[in-house]
Design a protein around this motif. Sequence first.
Motif, PDB file in Angstrom:
ATOM      1  N   LEU A 154       0.827  -1.206   0.000  1.00  0.00           N
ATOM      2  CA  LEU A 154       0.000   0.000   0.000  1.00  0.00           C
ATOM      3  C   LEU A 154       0.858   1.251   0.000  1.00  0.00           C
ATOM      4  O   LEU A 154       0.642   2.183  -0.793  1.00  0.00           O
ATOM      5  CB  LEU A 154      -0.949  -0.011   1.201  1.00  0.00           C
ATOM      6  CG  LEU A 154      -1.767   1.270   1.438  1.00  0.00           C
ATOM      7  CD1 LEU A 154      -2.598   1.618   0.202  1.00  0.00           C
ATOM      8  CD2 LEU A 154      -2.659   1.121   2.664  1.00  0.00           C
ATOM      9  N   LYS A 155       1.862   1.301   0.868  1.00  0.00           N
ATOM     10  CA  LYS A 155       2.719   2.486   0.947  1.00  0.00           C
ATOM     11  C   LYS A 155       3.520   2.693  -0.339  1.00  0.00           C
ATOM     12  O   LYS A 155       3.711   3.824  -0.790  1.00  0.00           O
ATOM     13  CB  LYS A 155       3.675   2.378   2.149  1.00  0.00           C
ATOM     14  CG  LYS A 155       3.006   2.687   3.481  1.00  0.00           C
ATOM     15  CD  LYS A 155       3.989   2.667   4.621  1.00  0.00           C
ATOM     16  CE  LYS A 155       4.900   3.866   4.655  1.00  0.00           C
ATOM     17  NZ  LYS A 155       4.224   5.100   5.061  1.00  0.00           N
ATOM     18  N   ILE A 156       3.966   1.601  -0.951  1.00  0.00           N
ATOM     19  CA  ILE A 156       4.674   1.693  -2.232  1.00  0.00           C
ATOM     20  C   ILE A 156       3.743   2.275  -3.290  1.00  0.00           C
ATOM     21  O   ILE A 156       4.133   3.142  -4.080  1.00  0.00           O
ATOM     22  CB  ILE A 156       5.207   0.316  -2.663  1.00  0.00           C
ATOM     23  CG1 ILE A 156       6.428  -0.069  -1.819  1.00  0.00           C
ATOM     24  CG2 ILE A 156       5.579   0.304  -4.145  1.00  0.00           C
ATOM     25  CD1 ILE A 156       6.915  -1.484  -2.033  1.00  0.00           C
ATOM     26  N   GLY A 157       2.503   1.795  -3.311  1.00  0.00           N
ATOM     27  CA  GLY A 157       1.532   2.296  -4.280  1.00  0.00           C
ATOM     28  C   GLY A 157       1.281   3.784  -4.133  1.00  0.00           C
ATOM     29  O   GLY A 157       1.235   4.526  -5.122  1.00  0.00           O
TER      30      GLY A 157
ATOM     31  N   VAL B  94      12.964  17.460  -7.867  1.00  0.00           N
ATOM     32  CA  VAL B  94      13.490  17.199  -6.517  1.00  0.00           C
ATOM     33  C   VAL B  94      12.468  16.410  -5.712  1.00  0.00           C
ATOM     34  O   VAL B  94      12.792  15.407  -5.060  1.00  0.00           O
ATOM     35  CB  VAL B  94      13.862  18.509  -5.802  1.00  0.00           C
ATOM     36  CG1 VAL B  94      14.074  18.266  -4.308  1.00  0.00           C
ATOM     37  CG2 VAL B  94      15.133  19.111  -6.397  1.00  0.00           C
ATOM     38  N   HIS B  95      11.201  16.843  -5.766  1.00  0.00           N
ATOM     39  CA  HIS B  95      10.152  16.127  -5.035  1.00  0.00           C
ATOM     40  C   HIS B  95       9.955  14.715  -5.579  1.00  0.00           C
ATOM     41  O   HIS B  95       9.735  13.769  -4.813  1.00  0.00           O
ATOM     42  CB  HIS B  95       8.831  16.908  -5.107  1.00  0.00           C
ATOM     43  CG  HIS B  95       8.732  18.010  -4.110  1.00  0.00           C
ATOM     44  ND1 HIS B  95       9.160  19.287  -4.363  1.00  0.00           N
ATOM     45  CD2 HIS B  95       8.269  18.029  -2.828  1.00  0.00           C
ATOM     46  CE1 HIS B  95       8.959  20.054  -3.307  1.00  0.00           C
ATOM     47  NE2 HIS B  95       8.427  19.304  -2.359  1.00  0.00           N
ATOM     48  N   SER B  96      10.033  14.572  -6.895  1.00  0.00           N
ATOM     49  CA  SER B  96       9.850  13.233  -7.474  1.00  0.00           C
ATOM     50  C   SER B  96      10.983  12.299  -7.044  1.00  0.00           C
ATOM     51  O   SER B  96      10.757  11.113  -6.773  1.00  0.00           O
ATOM     52  CB  SER B  96       9.744  13.304  -8.995  1.00  0.00           C
ATOM     53  OG  SER B  96      10.974  13.626  -9.588  1.00  0.00           O
ATOM     54  N   LEU B  97      12.202  12.822  -6.949  1.00  0.00           N
ATOM     55  CA  LEU B  97      13.324  12.007  -6.478  1.00  0.00           C
ATOM     56  C   LEU B  97      13.145  11.614  -5.011  1.00  0.00           C
ATOM     57  O   LEU B  97      13.524  10.505  -4.609  1.00  0.00           O
ATOM     58  CB  LEU B  97      14.646  12.756  -6.670  1.00  0.00           C
ATOM     59  CG  LEU B  97      15.175  12.830  -8.111  1.00  0.00           C
ATOM     60  CD1 LEU B  97      16.403  13.728  -8.192  1.00  0.00           C
ATOM     61  CD2 LEU B  97      15.510  11.441  -8.645  1.00  0.00           C
ATOM     62  N   HIS B  98      12.554  12.501  -4.216  1.00  0.00           N
ATOM     63  CA  HIS B  98      12.257  12.152  -2.819  1.00  0.00           C
ATOM     64  C   HIS B  98      11.265  10.987  -2.766  1.00  0.00           C
ATOM     65  O   HIS B  98      11.421  10.064  -1.959  1.00  0.00           O
ATOM     66  CB  HIS B  98      11.697  13.366  -2.071  1.00  0.00           C
ATOM     67  CG  HIS B  98      12.749  14.243  -1.489  1.00  0.00           C
ATOM     68  ND1 HIS B  98      13.315  14.008  -0.257  1.00  0.00           N
ATOM     69  CD2 HIS B  98      13.348  15.352  -1.953  1.00  0.00           C
ATOM     70  CE1 HIS B  98      14.212  14.930   0.011  1.00  0.00           C
ATOM     71  NE2 HIS B  98      14.256  15.765  -1.007  1.00  0.00           N
ATOM     72  N   HIS B  99      10.234  11.046  -3.610  1.00  0.00           N
ATOM     73  CA  HIS B  99       9.268   9.941  -3.637  1.00  0.00           C
ATOM     74  C   HIS B  99       9.919   8.653  -4.133  1.00  0.00           C
ATOM     75  O   HIS B  99       9.638   7.569  -3.612  1.00  0.00           O
ATOM     76  CB  HIS B  99       8.073  10.305  -4.524  1.00  0.00           C
ATOM     77  CG  HIS B  99       7.191  11.371  -3.952  1.00  0.00           C
ATOM     78  ND1 HIS B  99       6.601  11.257  -2.705  1.00  0.00           N
ATOM     79  CD2 HIS B  99       6.808  12.580  -4.435  1.00  0.00           C
ATOM     80  CE1 HIS B  99       5.890  12.349  -2.453  1.00  0.00           C
ATOM     81  NE2 HIS B  99       6.013  13.158  -3.485  1.00  0.00           N
ATOM     82  N   LEU B 100      10.795   8.774  -5.116  1.00  0.00           N
ATOM     83  CA  LEU B 100      11.519   7.602  -5.620  1.00  0.00           C
ATOM     84  C   LEU B 100      12.408   7.014  -4.529  1.00  0.00           C
ATOM     85  O   LEU B 100      12.498   5.784  -4.377  1.00  0.00           O
ATOM     86  CB  LEU B 100      12.358   8.005  -6.835  1.00  0.00           C
ATOM     87  CG  LEU B 100      13.089   6.891  -7.588  1.00  0.00           C
ATOM     88  CD1 LEU B 100      12.111   5.865  -8.148  1.00  0.00           C
ATOM     89  CD2 LEU B 100      13.947   7.473  -8.702  1.00  0.00           C
ATOM     90  N   ALA B 101      13.043   7.890  -3.757  1.00  0.00           N
ATOM     91  CA  ALA B 101      13.907   7.435  -2.662  1.00  0.00           C
ATOM     92  C   ALA B 101      13.088   6.711  -1.591  1.00  0.00           C
ATOM     93  O   ALA B 101      13.464   5.625  -1.128  1.00  0.00           O
ATOM     94  CB  ALA B 101      14.636   8.631  -2.049  1.00  0.00           C
ATOM     95  N   ARG B 102      11.956   7.293  -1.209  1.00  0.00           N
ATOM     96  CA  ARG B 102      11.117   6.658  -0.185  1.00  0.00           C
ATOM     97  C   ARG B 102      10.572   5.317  -0.690  1.00  0.00           C
ATOM     98  O   ARG B 102      10.500   4.341   0.059  1.00  0.00           O
ATOM     99  CB  ARG B 102       9.982   7.594   0.221  1.00  0.00           C
ATOM    100  CG  ARG B 102      10.451   8.723   1.116  1.00  0.00           C
ATOM    101  CD  ARG B 102       9.299   9.385   1.856  1.00  0.00           C
ATOM    102  NE  ARG B 102       8.516  10.224   0.977  1.00  0.00           N
ATOM    103  CZ  ARG B 102       8.751  11.517   0.755  1.00  0.00           C
ATOM    104  NH1 ARG B 102       9.784  12.107   1.333  1.00  0.00           N
ATOM    105  NH2 ARG B 102       7.972  12.217  -0.034  1.00  0.00           N
ATOM    106  N   LEU B 103      10.200   5.285  -1.979  1.00  0.00           N
ATOM    107  CA  LEU B 103       9.706   4.038  -2.564  1.00  0.00           C
ATOM    108  C   LEU B 103      10.775   2.944  -2.477  1.00  0.00           C
ATOM    109  O   LEU B 103      10.482   1.803  -2.112  1.00  0.00           O
ATOM    110  CB  LEU B 103       9.318   4.300  -4.023  1.00  0.00           C
ATOM    111  CG  LEU B 103       8.506   3.246  -4.772  1.00  0.00           C
ATOM    112  CD1 LEU B 103       7.748   3.898  -5.923  1.00  0.00           C
ATOM    113  CD2 LEU B 103       9.375   2.136  -5.322  1.00  0.00           C
ATOM    114  N   ALA B 104      12.014   3.309  -2.789  1.00  0.00           N
ATOM    115  CA  ALA B 104      13.114   2.335  -2.742  1.00  0.00           C
ATOM    116  C   ALA B 104      13.343   1.822  -1.322  1.00  0.00           C
ATOM    117  O   ALA B 104      13.555   0.624  -1.100  1.00  0.00           O
ATOM    118  CB  ALA B 104      14.391   2.975  -3.280  1.00  0.00           C
TER     119      ALA B 104
END
Length: 289
Positions: A120-123, A153-163
């Motif tokens: 869920l959190k990944i989604g 920058v924000h999209s990279l933060h989301h990508l980082a959290r997803l990883a």
Amino acid sequence: MEDLLRPIYQERASQWNTQGILMIEKKNPISPNTDKFDVILFMIVREQEVPLFVKHYELQDKKAALYIASEEQLAEWITIGTNRRVIDWIINGKVLFDRNEFIHLLRGKLLDFPLEDRKLKIGIEFSKLIRRYLEGKDFFDSKHYLDAYNHIVHSLHHLARLAVIDHGFHPELTVWSQVKKIEPEIYKLYEELIAGDEPIDKRLELLFLASEFLIYSRTKTGAKHLLEAMAEKEESWSYHELLHHSELSKYSVDLSVLVGYLVEKGYIEVEQIETKGKGVYHRKYKVVE
């Protein structure tokens, strides 16, 4: 410090509604984790009229804040990630009161991070990533480079959290120190964006190309929760049905852009249902088998 705070929390600890109380002390002079207060008292209750109640105190030369959150509010913070400090509070805070091992069990669940919670959190992170990336790309194509920079920058933060989530951990406030160890490729992209020597338009051009590949490579993982929810029935879904699904409603405004992205990438197909209007169709969605 605990002795000074005892009159504040002792009465509430005896109430049936109180599940647990934690104390979080300031770690350094400028401590965003405690909103610059010397100490936070974090209390979890079964239910209350408002999701969150906050009260500020002064005692001797110290500042303290009392946060009382309902279990429902706490679950929302943990799931959607709108208050990431709370993970640190629960895991590292000092337990002052724990009814029926509520906090002990909650800590165990956070540390174990079950697969269903992760999906869920990944989604949710993936849907936010898609929105930020597409909005940033639109600004870039329009030559609004500073706005594009902000979004990438924000999209990279989301990508980082997803990883981080995909590796079985909760994203912390210091997410980049986590990513540097877990996914150095993403960390390097972030470093190149904020510290690169090339003009901003060139840095952005390279970042969008690299990000597009990284996003696409994570689509199957990022979309798994949504696609599994849609597979619950054989019939196609209206967008209204998706939006009000008990799990998918947590995606909020980002659900639409995620569905559109998955249609574009061939994970979801569109079915046209005739309406009374000539040439006008209802648009419904179904997982591609």
